[in-house]
Design an enzyme around this catalytic site. Structure first.
Site, PDB file in Angstrom:
ATOM      1  N   TYR A 295       0.856  -1.155  -0.262  1.00 12.56           N
ATOM      2  CA  TYR A 295       0.227  -0.045  -0.232  1.00 12.56           C
ATOM      3  C   TYR A 295       0.749   1.282   0.217  1.00 12.56           C
ATOM      4  O   TYR A 295       0.395   2.105  -0.602  1.00 12.56           O
ATOM      5  CB  TYR A 295      -1.399  -0.407   1.060  1.00 12.56           C
ATOM      6  CG  TYR A 295      -2.527   0.690   0.798  1.00 12.56           C
ATOM      7  CD1 TYR A 295      -3.106   0.690  -0.380  1.00 12.56           C
ATOM      8  CD2 TYR A 295      -2.756   1.784   1.628  1.00 12.56           C
ATOM      9  CE1 TYR A 295      -4.669   1.126  -0.480  1.00 12.56           C
ATOM     10  CE2 TYR A 295      -3.801   2.379   1.650  1.00 12.56           C
ATOM     11  CZ  TYR A 295      -4.772   2.396   0.603  1.00 12.56           C
ATOM     12  OH  TYR A 295      -5.664   2.879   0.118  1.00 12.56           O
TER      13      TYR A 295
ATOM     14  N   LYS B  53      -3.541   8.633   2.735  1.00 14.88           N
ATOM     15  CA  LYS B  53      -4.607   8.412   3.467  1.00 14.88           C
ATOM     16  C   LYS B  53      -4.394   8.450   4.821  1.00 14.88           C
ATOM     17  O   LYS B  53      -5.438   9.219   5.400  1.00 14.88           O
ATOM     18  CB  LYS B  53      -5.601   6.676   2.864  1.00 14.88           C
ATOM     19  CG  LYS B  53      -5.272   6.271   1.730  1.00 14.88           C
ATOM     20  CD  LYS B  53      -6.232   6.919   1.294  1.00 14.88           C
ATOM     21  CE  LYS B  53      -7.280   6.067   0.332  1.00 14.88           C
ATOM     22  NZ  LYS B  53      -8.176   6.471  -0.443  1.00 14.88           N
TER      23      LYS B  53
END
Ligand code: NAD
Length: 270
Positions: free
Chosen positions: A158, A165
């Site tokens: 990720y 995020k």
């Protein structure tokens, strides 16, 4: 069963429909089926032919091109909406981007260019849109964006998106405070993994899906309906006392500390 009058007399903008698998599309459809009027934006000309028929399906009266890297596009979008509607009640931001070459392997190898682009598109754009939305949310309103658990804990591949995020979730808290006095609520949904255009860029995504299915308390992956139902709650008056919240829609995966001993090990050929 959806209450078809829950969003009656409400109108707003959903940003981030790419195709009929997009989380933005699932949310737009649910809002429409609950009585809302929904405007759509799409990233660029290439997506127009996919988005136009979807917009027709929900009788969307406003469909605009908006590349969020271009601040002028954002300004133009809200200007157009103001011209047509004067005010809005909700904004959904379901937009993220990072170079797929950097969504595999180590975060350590992130390049400066991709770091900046990922932060700009996936984080800053929400704040930029919120600033314009505030001006036409004169009766209060709700803003919603989308995050992922990779913001809170390490998730394989990720990488820089996890950092973006985290920043997005922090923005939600600051915006919730900044806009609370104007009766504008700001929340973020954090869904578990689901197959879409964006998630197909993440390395070993099939393995990640299988792992979540095996190890979440509900023993299944989430569906678009799971996500859009939670979105409807956060965008409607049902959540009138909720702001600054990170709401997980992940079959409960985020409460798990370790794989259960009877949950299967997964071996995949690489
Ligand atoms: P998607 O590919 O359908 O949507 C991503 C959207 O971002 C696309 O419409 C794309 O056009 C848009 N976008 C990218 N760069 C843009 C730019 N410069 N300007 C305007 N739009 C731009 O994929 P999705 O999975 O529906 O993603 C929606 C949101 O959900 C993203 O924020 C994503 O991180 C988040 N999310 C996805 C998952 C998942 O597993 N799919 C899980 C948690 C969170």
């Amino acid at each position: 069963m959806i209450d078809t009058s829950l969003m009656k007399n409400k109108k707003g903008l959903v940003m981030g429909v790419a195709n009929d698998r997009s989380i933005a599309w699932a949310i737009a459809k649910t809002l429409y089926n609950s009585g809302a009027k929904v405007a759509l934006t799409y990233q660029g000309e290439v997506l127009k032919k996919r988005v136009d028929p979807l917009a027709k399906e929900i009788n969307s009266p406003i469909i605009l091109e908006c590349d969020v890297e271009n601040e002028n596009d954002i300004l133009k979008t809200f200007k157009e909406i103001k011209k047509k509607w004067k005010t809005i009640d909700f904004l959904v931001h379901a937009i993220a981007f990072s170079n797929r070459e950097e969504l595999k392997g180590k975060y350590l190898n992130t390049t400066k260019d991709n770091f900046k682009k990922t932060m700009d598109v996936s984080c800053y754009s929400f704040t930029a849109a919120a600033r314009q939305a505030e001006k036409i949310m004169t009766n209060g309103g709700t803003l919603l964006t989308l995050s992922y658990f990779g913001s809170e804990k390490f998730m394989p591949h990720y990488n820089v998106m996890g950092i973006a995020k985290s920043a997005l979730e922090a923005s939600v808290k600051y915006l919730a405070k900044d806009l609370g006095g104007k009766k504008i609520r700001v929340n973020v949904l954090s869904p578990g993994p689901i197959k879409t255009l964006a998630s197909s860029a993440i390395g070993d995504f099939h393995y990640i899906l299988k792992w979540n299915e095996n190890n979440s308390p509900l023993k299944r992956n989430i569906t678009l309906d799971d996500i859009s139902g939670s979105a409807l709650y956060l965008l409607s008056d049902l959540s009138s006392g909720v702001t600054g919240e990170i709401h997980h829609v992940d079959s409960g995966y985020n409460i798990i500390g370790m794989k259960d001993t009877d949950s299967p090990d997964i071996f995949e050929e690489k």
